[in-house]
Design a protein around this motif. Structure first.
Motif, mmCIF file in Angstrom:
data_model
loop_
_atom_site.group_PDB
_atom_site.id
_atom_site.type_symbol
_atom_site.label_atom_id
_atom_site.label_comp_id
_atom_site.label_asym_id
_atom_site.label_seq_id
_atom_site.Cartn_x
_atom_site.Cartn_y
_atom_site.Cartn_z
ATOM 1 N N LEU A 1 0.846 -1.186 0.000
ATOM 2 C CA LEU A 1 0.000 0.000 0.000
ATOM 3 C C LEU A 1 0.881 1.235 0.000
ATOM 4 O O LEU A 1 2.058 1.173 0.342
ATOM 5 C CB LEU A 1 -0.913 0.002 1.225
ATOM 6 C CG LEU A 1 -1.806 -1.221 1.402
ATOM 7 C CD1 LEU A 1 -2.614 -1.095 2.681
ATOM 8 C CD2 LEU A 1 -2.722 -1.419 0.209
ATOM 9 N N SER A 2 0.307 2.340 -0.371
ATOM 10 C CA SER A 2 1.043 3.603 -0.316
ATOM 11 C C SER A 2 0.049 4.718 -0.066
ATOM 12 O O SER A 2 -1.151 4.529 -0.147
ATOM 13 C CB SER A 2 1.818 3.843 -1.615
ATOM 14 O OG SER A 2 0.929 3.925 -2.703
ATOM 15 N N GLY A 3 0.585 5.854 0.246
ATOM 16 C CA GLY A 3 -0.249 7.020 0.502
ATOM 17 C C GLY A 3 -0.270 7.366 1.972
ATOM 18 O O GLY A 3 -0.192 6.496 2.838
ATOM 19 N N GLN A 4 -0.366 8.640 2.217
ATOM 20 C CA GLN A 4 -0.374 9.140 3.584
ATOM 21 C C GLN A 4 -1.542 8.549 4.364
ATOM 22 O O GLN A 4 -2.672 8.525 3.898
ATOM 23 C CB GLN A 4 -0.479 10.662 3.550
ATOM 24 C CG GLN A 4 -0.342 11.306 4.893
ATOM 25 C CD GLN A 4 -0.299 12.821 4.769
ATOM 26 O OE1 GLN A 4 -0.220 13.367 3.697
ATOM 27 N NE2 GLN A 4 -0.372 13.476 5.897
ATOM 28 N N GLY A 5 -1.263 8.055 5.534
ATOM 29 C CA GLY A 5 -2.303 7.502 6.389
ATOM 30 C C GLY A 5 -2.581 6.033 6.169
ATOM 31 O O GLY A 5 -3.446 5.466 6.826
ATOM 32 N N ASN A 6 -1.859 5.386 5.245
ATOM 33 C CA ASN A 6 -2.042 3.962 4.987
ATOM 34 C C ASN A 6 -0.867 3.169 5.541
ATOM 35 O O ASN A 6 0.256 3.652 5.563
ATOM 36 C CB ASN A 6 -2.133 3.690 3.481
ATOM 37 C CG ASN A 6 -3.380 4.246 2.874
ATOM 38 O OD1 ASN A 6 -4.435 4.226 3.488
ATOM 39 N ND2 ASN A 6 -3.273 4.747 1.661
ATOM 40 N N PRO A 7 -1.122 1.916 5.923
ATOM 41 C CA PRO A 7 0.002 1.061 6.324
ATOM 42 C C PRO A 7 0.831 0.703 5.096
ATOM 43 O O PRO A 7 0.376 0.853 3.960
ATOM 44 C CB PRO A 7 -0.692 -0.177 6.906
ATOM 45 C CG PRO A 7 -2.029 -0.199 6.250
ATOM 46 C CD PRO A 7 -2.402 1.230 6.010
ATOM 47 N N ASP A 8 2.050 0.210 5.302
ATOM 48 C CA ASP A 8 2.899 -0.208 4.187
ATOM 49 C C ASP A 8 2.396 -1.483 3.536
ATOM 50 O O ASP A 8 2.474 -1.642 2.323
ATOM 51 C CB ASP A 8 4.341 -0.451 4.665
ATOM 52 C CG ASP A 8 5.033 0.834 5.069
ATOM 53 O OD1 ASP A 8 4.724 1.888 4.489
ATOM 54 O OD2 ASP A 8 5.892 0.777 5.956
ATOM 55 N N LEU A 9 1.902 -2.406 4.362
ATOM 56 C CA LEU A 9 1.469 -3.709 3.869
ATOM 57 C C LEU A 9 0.076 -4.037 4.376
ATOM 58 O O LEU A 9 -0.293 -3.668 5.494
ATOM 59 C CB LEU A 9 2.412 -4.814 4.365
ATOM 60 C CG LEU A 9 3.893 -4.689 4.056
ATOM 61 C CD1 LEU A 9 4.664 -5.809 4.751
ATOM 62 C CD2 LEU A 9 4.140 -4.702 2.557
ATOM 63 N N LEU A 10 -0.657 -4.772 3.555
ATOM 64 C CA LEU A 10 -1.900 -5.389 3.995
ATOM 65 C C LEU A 10 -1.711 -6.880 3.774
ATOM 66 O O LEU A 10 -1.455 -7.327 2.656
ATOM 67 C CB LEU A 10 -3.099 -4.873 3.207
ATOM 68 C CG LEU A 10 -4.449 -5.426 3.644
ATOM 69 C CD1 LEU A 10 -4.734 -5.074 5.113
ATOM 70 C CD2 LEU A 10 -5.549 -4.917 2.749
ATOM 71 N N VAL A 11 -1.784 -7.636 4.849
ATOM 72 C CA VAL A 11 -1.482 -9.068 4.827
ATOM 73 C C VAL A 11 -2.768 -9.841 5.130
ATOM 74 O O VAL A 11 -3.494 -9.499 6.061
ATOM 75 C CB VAL A 11 -0.401 -9.409 5.879
ATOM 76 C CG1 VAL A 11 -0.069 -10.888 5.850
ATOM 77 C CG2 VAL A 11 0.843 -8.555 5.665
ATOM 78 N N TYR A 12 -3.023 -10.882 4.334
ATOM 79 C CA TYR A 12 -4.192 -11.728 4.533
ATOM 80 C C TYR A 12 -3.733 -13.137 4.872
ATOM 81 O O TYR A 12 -2.878 -13.700 4.187
ATOM 82 C CB TYR A 12 -5.042 -11.765 3.262
ATOM 83 C CG TYR A 12 -6.232 -12.675 3.356
ATOM 84 C CD1 TYR A 12 -7.401 -12.250 3.969
ATOM 85 C CD2 TYR A 12 -6.178 -13.961 2.842
ATOM 86 C CE1 TYR A 12 -8.503 -13.081 4.061
ATOM 87 C CE2 TYR A 12 -7.275 -14.808 2.932
ATOM 88 C CZ TYR A 12 -8.431 -14.363 3.538
ATOM 89 O OH TYR A 12 -9.523 -15.187 3.626
ATOM 90 N N ARG A 13 -4.290 -13.690 5.946
ATOM 91 C CA ARG A 13 -3.979 -15.066 6.335
ATOM 92 C C ARG A 13 -5.174 -15.661 7.070
ATOM 93 O O ARG A 13 -5.674 -15.073 8.023
ATOM 94 C CB ARG A 13 -2.755 -15.110 7.239
ATOM 95 C CG ARG A 13 -2.363 -16.542 7.609
ATOM 96 C CD ARG A 13 -1.105 -16.556 8.438
ATOM 97 N NE ARG A 13 -0.597 -17.914 8.550
ATOM 98 C CZ ARG A 13 0.071 -18.342 9.596
ATOM 99 N NH1 ARG A 13 0.347 -17.533 10.595
ATOM 100 N NH2 ARG A 13 0.506 -19.576 9.636
ATOM 101 N N GLU A 14 -5.613 -16.806 6.589
ATOM 102 C CA GLU A 14 -6.662 -17.585 7.242
ATOM 103 C C GLU A 14 -7.890 -16.755 7.617
ATOM 104 O O GLU A 14 -8.365 -16.794 8.750
ATOM 105 C CB GLU A 14 -6.093 -18.309 8.460
ATOM 106 C CG GLU A 14 -4.996 -19.288 8.109
ATOM 107 C CD GLU A 14 -4.340 -19.952 9.305
ATOM 108 O OE1 GLU A 14 -4.684 -19.608 10.460
ATOM 109 O OE2 GLU A 14 -3.481 -20.812 9.086
ATOM 110 N N GLY A 15 -8.378 -16.000 6.647
ATOM 111 C CA GLY A 15 -9.616 -15.251 6.850
ATOM 112 C C GLY A 15 -9.490 -13.920 7.561
ATOM 113 O O GLY A 15 -10.495 -13.273 7.827
#
Length: 92
Positions: free
Chosen positions: A33-47
Motif C-alpha cells: 500500500l502507499s499514501g499518507q495515512g495507509n500502512p505499508d502492507l496489507l497481509v491476509y492469512r486464514e480469513g
C-alpha cells in the motif's frame, strides 16, 4: 541501501522484502500500500487481514505515523508474530 524507491516518489524500507517473502512462505497474501495515512502492507492469512507498518530497526516514525492503530514491524519474526495473533516484540 536501506530503502527502495516506490511509486509516487516514496520510499520502501529495505527490510520490507524479506518480511514479505517470509509472510508469503507461510501462506500469506501480501499487498503493498502507499499514501499518507495507509500502512505499508496489507497481509491476509486464514480469513483475517493484518495491516502493518514496516520500519528498519532504527527507523523513526514520521509525524503522520505517530498515532497509527496498526503494528510496526521491524523484522521477519515480528511480522510472523502479528499474523499469529501476537503483538510484535522489540528486539526480535
Amino acid at each position: 541501501m536501506s530503502r527502495v524507491k516506490r511509486g509516487a516518489g516514496g520510499k520502501r524500507d529495505g527490510n520490507e522484502t524479506p518480511i514479505v517473502e517470509a509472510l508469503r512462505a507461510i501462506g500469506c497474501r501480501v499487498w503493498f500500500l502507499s499514501g499518507q495515512g495507509n500502512p505499508d502492507l496489507l497481509v491476509y492469512r486464514e480469513g483475517r487481514y493484518y495491516p502493518m507498518e514496516t520500519k528498519q530497526r532504527k527507523g523513526t516514525l514520521t509525524p503522520n505515523q505517530a498515532d497509527i492503530p496498526w503494528p510496526i514491524v521491524r523484522s521477519v519474526d515480528q511480522a510472523i508474530r502479528v499474523v499469529n495473533g501476537l503483538p510484535p516484540v522489540e528486539g526480535k
